[in-house]
Write a protein that holds these residues in place. Structure first.
Motif, PDB file in Angstrom:
ATOM      1  N   SER A 201       1.150  -5.452  21.008  1.00  0.00           N
ATOM      2  CA  SER A 201       0.066  -6.399  21.215  1.00  0.00           C
ATOM      3  C   SER A 201       0.318  -7.137  22.529  1.00  0.00           C
ATOM      4  N   PRO A 202      -0.643  -7.901  23.016  1.00  0.00           N
ATOM      5  CA  PRO A 202      -0.421  -8.632  24.269  1.00  0.00           C
ATOM      6  C   PRO A 202       0.698  -9.671  24.182  1.00  0.00           C
ATOM      7  N   ILE A 203       1.092 -10.053  22.971  1.00  0.00           N
ATOM      8  CA  ILE A 203       2.128 -11.081  22.842  1.00  0.00           C
ATOM      9  C   ILE A 203       3.450 -10.522  22.325  1.00  0.00           C
ATOM     10  N   GLY A 204       3.528  -9.227  22.081  1.00  0.00           N
ATOM     11  CA  GLY A 204       4.773  -8.645  21.584  1.00  0.00           C
ATOM     12  C   GLY A 204       4.534  -7.729  20.406  1.00  0.00           C
ATOM     13  N   LEU A 205       5.557  -7.532  19.605  1.00  0.00           N
ATOM     14  CA  LEU A 205       5.460  -6.623  18.468  1.00  0.00           C
ATOM     15  C   LEU A 205       4.736  -7.278  17.298  1.00  0.00           C
ATOM     16  N   LEU A 206       3.895  -6.500  16.643  1.00  0.00           N
ATOM     17  CA  LEU A 206       3.108  -6.959  15.505  1.00  0.00           C
ATOM     18  C   LEU A 206       3.531  -6.146  14.288  1.00  0.00           C
ATOM     19  N   VAL A 207       4.165  -6.775  13.318  1.00  0.00           N
ATOM     20  CA  VAL A 207       4.677  -6.089  12.129  1.00  0.00           C
ATOM     21  C   VAL A 207       3.554  -6.000  11.102  1.00  0.00           C
ATOM     22  N   LEU A 208       3.252  -4.770  10.658  1.00  0.00           N
ATOM     23  CA  LEU A 208       2.052  -4.524   9.864  1.00  0.00           C
ATOM     24  C   LEU A 208       2.318  -4.253   8.387  1.00  0.00           C
ATOM     25  N   ARG A 209       3.539  -3.902   8.020  1.00  0.00           N
ATOM     26  CA  ARG A 209       3.809  -3.506   6.641  1.00  0.00           C
ATOM     27  C   ARG A 209       4.672  -4.541   5.928  1.00  0.00           C
ATOM     28  N   TYR A 210       4.525  -4.577   4.622  1.00  0.00           N
ATOM     29  CA  TYR A 210       5.139  -5.634   3.815  1.00  0.00           C
ATOM     30  C   TYR A 210       6.666  -5.569   3.825  1.00  0.00           C
ATOM     31  N   ALA A 211       7.244  -4.404   3.560  1.00  0.00           N
ATOM     32  CA  ALA A 211       8.699  -4.315   3.427  1.00  0.00           C
ATOM     33  C   ALA A 211       9.401  -4.776   4.696  1.00  0.00           C
ATOM     34  N   GLU A 212       8.900  -4.307   5.843  1.00  0.00           N
ATOM     35  CA  GLU A 212       9.517  -4.687   7.106  1.00  0.00           C
ATOM     36  C   GLU A 212       9.318  -6.175   7.400  1.00  0.00           C
ATOM     37  N   ALA A 213       8.117  -6.689   7.128  1.00  0.00           N
ATOM     38  CA  ALA A 213       7.866  -8.116   7.366  1.00  0.00           C
ATOM     39  C   ALA A 213       8.764  -8.979   6.490  1.00  0.00           C
ATOM     40  N   GLN A 214       8.891  -8.617   5.224  1.00  0.00           N
ATOM     41  CA  GLN A 214       9.742  -9.388   4.314  1.00  0.00           C
ATOM     42  C   GLN A 214      11.194  -9.360   4.773  1.00  0.00           C
ATOM     43  N   GLU A 215      11.685  -8.203   5.180  1.00  0.00           N
ATOM     44  CA  GLU A 215      13.060  -8.107   5.666  1.00  0.00           C
ATOM     45  C   GLU A 215      13.273  -8.954   6.911  1.00  0.00           C
ATOM     46  N   LEU A 216      12.366  -8.865   7.840  1.00  0.00           N
ATOM     47  CA  LEU A 216      12.534  -9.560   9.110  1.00  0.00           C
ATOM     48  C   LEU A 216      12.422 -11.070   8.953  1.00  0.00           C
ATOM     49  N   LEU A 217      11.592 -11.543   8.034  1.00  0.00           N
ATOM     50  CA  LEU A 217      11.479 -12.979   7.814  1.00  0.00           C
ATOM     51  C   LEU A 217      12.784 -13.579   7.291  1.00  0.00           C
ATOM     52  N   ARG A 218      13.609 -12.740   6.672  1.00  0.00           N
ATOM     53  CA  ARG A 218      14.878 -13.213   6.110  1.00  0.00           C
ATOM     54  C   ARG A 218      16.096 -12.795   6.944  1.00  0.00           C
ATOM     55  N   ASP A 219      15.851 -12.092   8.030  1.00  0.00           N
ATOM     56  CA  ASP A 219      16.940 -11.565   8.852  1.00  0.00           C
ATOM     57  C   ASP A 219      17.509 -12.684   9.734  1.00  0.00           C
ATOM     58  N   ARG A 220      18.792 -12.965   9.565  1.00  0.00           N
ATOM     59  CA  ARG A 220      19.409 -14.070  10.300  1.00  0.00           C
ATOM     60  C   ARG A 220      19.655 -13.733  11.770  1.00  0.00           C
ATOM     61  N   ARG A 221      19.366 -12.502  12.170  1.00  0.00           N
ATOM     62  CA  ARG A 221      19.438 -12.153  13.591  1.00  0.00           C
ATOM     63  C   ARG A 221      18.162 -12.556  14.329  1.00  0.00           C
ATOM     64  N   LEU A 222      17.229 -13.122  13.596  1.00  0.00           N
ATOM     65  CA  LEU A 222      15.992 -13.657  14.164  1.00  0.00           C
ATOM     66  C   LEU A 222      15.952 -15.160  13.963  1.00  0.00           C
ATOM     67  N   ASN A 223      15.258 -15.863  14.858  1.00  0.00           N
ATOM     68  CA  ASN A 223      15.083 -17.303  14.679  1.00  0.00           C
ATOM     69  C   ASN A 223      13.688 -17.711  15.150  1.00  0.00           C
ATOM     70  N   HIS A 224      13.402 -19.019  15.015  1.00  0.00           N
ATOM     71  CA  HIS A 224      12.082 -19.532  15.398  1.00  0.00           C
ATOM     72  C   HIS A 224      11.991 -19.859  16.882  1.00  0.00           C
ATOM     73  N   ASN A 225      13.069 -20.401  17.451  1.00  0.00           N
ATOM     74  CA  ASN A 225      13.136 -20.705  18.890  1.00  0.00           C
ATOM     75  C   ASN A 225      11.863 -21.398  19.374  1.00  0.00           C
ATOM     76  N   GLY A 226      11.639 -22.605  18.851  1.00  0.00           N
ATOM     77  CA  GLY A 226      10.440 -23.348  19.209  1.00  0.00           C
ATOM     78  C   GLY A 226      10.302 -23.605  20.694  1.00  0.00           C
ATOM     79  N   ARG A 227      11.429 -23.803  21.376  1.00  0.00           N
ATOM     80  CA  ARG A 227      11.375 -24.018  22.822  1.00  0.00           C
ATOM     81  C   ARG A 227      10.789 -22.795  23.526  1.00  0.00           C
ATOM     82  N   ARG A 228      11.276 -21.631  23.176  1.00  0.00           N
ATOM     83  CA  ARG A 228      10.787 -20.403  23.815  1.00  0.00           C
ATOM     84  C   ARG A 228       9.321 -20.164  23.477  1.00  0.00           C
ATOM     85  N   PHE A 229       8.922 -20.457  22.244  1.00  0.00           N
ATOM     86  CA  PHE A 229       7.531 -20.255  21.842  1.00  0.00           C
ATOM     87  C   PHE A 229       6.595 -21.078  22.718  1.00  0.00           C
ATOM     88  N   LEU A 230       6.924 -22.355  22.933  1.00  0.00           N
ATOM     89  CA  LEU A 230       6.055 -23.190  23.759  1.00  0.00           C
ATOM     90  C   LEU A 230       6.106 -22.766  25.216  1.00  0.00           C
TER      91      LEU A 230
END
Length: 406
Positions: free
Chosen positions: A43-72
């Motif tokens: 997508s124009p903003i990055g990767l778009l996760v479309l399936r449930y299993a992968e989305a659920q895993e990634l939402l709980r994956d500690r190798r990912l974070n919210h990084n509010g500074r980077r988002f803004l």
């Protein structure tokens, strides 16, 4: 542009979805086709996760974070009031800081507190339902979607009724923080809302210190003073975040739900006949038409996930509507049915330590109000054009003219 991922192997075509297009439709054939092709899209903003299993895993994956500074910063916001509020927000912390902030809220924002306000929720829903019944056509967002969660939130926090109208503008606009990619006047509206709410909440905290009452802010202030583990600035930020979570997302969830029922009169009639289905109806509405259709994360480090090399800084967006209809997880997932018990839970509230603080309150409001509305009013029908929020961020109708049946 945000960082992207490199494919180790490409066994499936990777589709492209223009999610920032104001006309983007989460129910489109294009999105369904993309989900069938692959578990993610570009997508124009990055990767778009479309399936449930992968989305659920990634939402709980500690190798990912919210990084509010980077988002803004990727949306052009590098300083100012919105930056100063959003970056230190509780969801943008992990580890000990997050546990310390969340621990304060968990001490007082309990299931018992929510149960104690259920009579108020029912009474307010009934009063507003009578007003809807008195007119041929209502503007649902203005007549119910806004005033109902605003009244509940204000009652819970201890906001005086005379301040509701002022409060409402700020609590409506602050949720646009997740839609700033659309530009226009959105950044300015968010900034104005942050300044207004922060000043108001600071004054209200001072008042509750002097004259505490039976409300959430008084309880939070009392615990903060007793434990001295959270600063006044941190507490103000927490309360502003709770305000944002308790009003804007819930008003849009009500609006989305009414659009769904306008397309499925049989489900409204079923709820009126069987009010005990209210908890299932709430879960089905959240699944079918979530008010938080996109939930984002950043890669906090380089790692491989399902054939992709995710480099540090990669931006991933969970496409919640697609994932929550994923045929690999939900049998008859493209059918709206409040009588069906779905085994997989919703994704829009996040997962793990960052599960939404306001999820229980939102469920209580929907669960108490929907059977009241269905019992008092006939099925809703669209009575004019519907205008919608931008597709990224908190999503739902800003204008929803409805006519309720006899």
């Amino acid at each position: 542009m945000p960082a992207t991922a490199d494919s180790l192997s490409t066994p499936h075509e990777v589709p492209f979805l223009n999610i920032i297009d104001p006309e983007f439709d989460y129910n489109s054939a294009e999105l369904i086709s993309a989900q069938q092709l692959n578990w993610y899209a570009e997508s124009p903003i990055g990767l778009l996760v479309l399936r449930y299993a992968e989305a659920q895993e990634l939402l709980r994956d500690r190798r990912l974070n919210h990084n509010g500074r980077r988002f803004l910063e990727m949306n052009g916001i590098v300083d100012g009031p919105a930056y100063d509020w959003f970056v230190p927000m509780i969801v943008n912390h992990d580890g000990p800081v997050h546990r310390r902030l969340r621990g304060l809220v968990n001490k007082v924002f309990t299931p018992r507190m929510i149960d104690n306000i259920r009579p108020f929720i029912r009474a307010k829903a009934a009063a507003l339902a009578e007003e809807l019944a008195s007119v041929d056509v209502c503007e649902f967002v203005e007549d119910f979607g806004n005033p109902f969660p605003l009244a509940v939130m204000s009652h819970l926090l201890g906001v005086p009724a005379q301040d509701y109208d002022t409060f409402r503008v700020w609590t409506t606009d602050i949720g646009l923080v997740f839609s700033i990619a659309h530009g226009g006047d959105i950044p300015a509206r968010v900034e104005t809302a942050v300044v207004g709410l922060s000043g108001y909440v600071t004054a209200l905290m001072d008042e509750k210190r002097r004259r505490p009452t039976d409300d959430l802010i008084s309880a939070l202030v009392a615990v903060q003073q007793a434990e001295d583990r959270v600063s006044s600035d941190e507490l103000c930020n927490l309360i502003v975040t709770l305000v944002f979570a308790a009003h804007d997302t819930t008003r849009h969830q009500f609006g989305n739900g009414m659009v769904a029922f306008s397309e499925h009169h049989d489900q409204w009639t079923l709820l009126a006949r069987r009010p005990e289905l209210a908890p299932q109806a709430v879960e089905e509405i959240i699944r079918w038409c979530p008010s938080a259709p996109t939930v984002y994360r950043f890669a906090a480090e380089d790692f491989e996930y399902r054939g992709l090399n995710l480099t540090e800084g990669t931006f991933l967006t969970m496409c919640v509507p697609a994932a929550q209809r994923d045929p690999l997880v939900f049998r008859n997932g493209n059918t709206f049915d409040i009588a069906v018990t779905r085994e997989a839970g919703p994704l829009q509230f996040g997962g793990g330590p960052h599960h939404c603080l306001g999820a229980a309150l939102a469920r209580a409001e929907l669960g108490e109000a929907l059977p009241v509305l269905a019992n008092r009013l006939g099925p809703p029908t669209l009575a004019g054009p519907v205008t919608w929020r931008p597709p990224i961020g908190i999503y739902g109708p800003d204008r929803l003219p409805l006519r309720f049946g006899a």
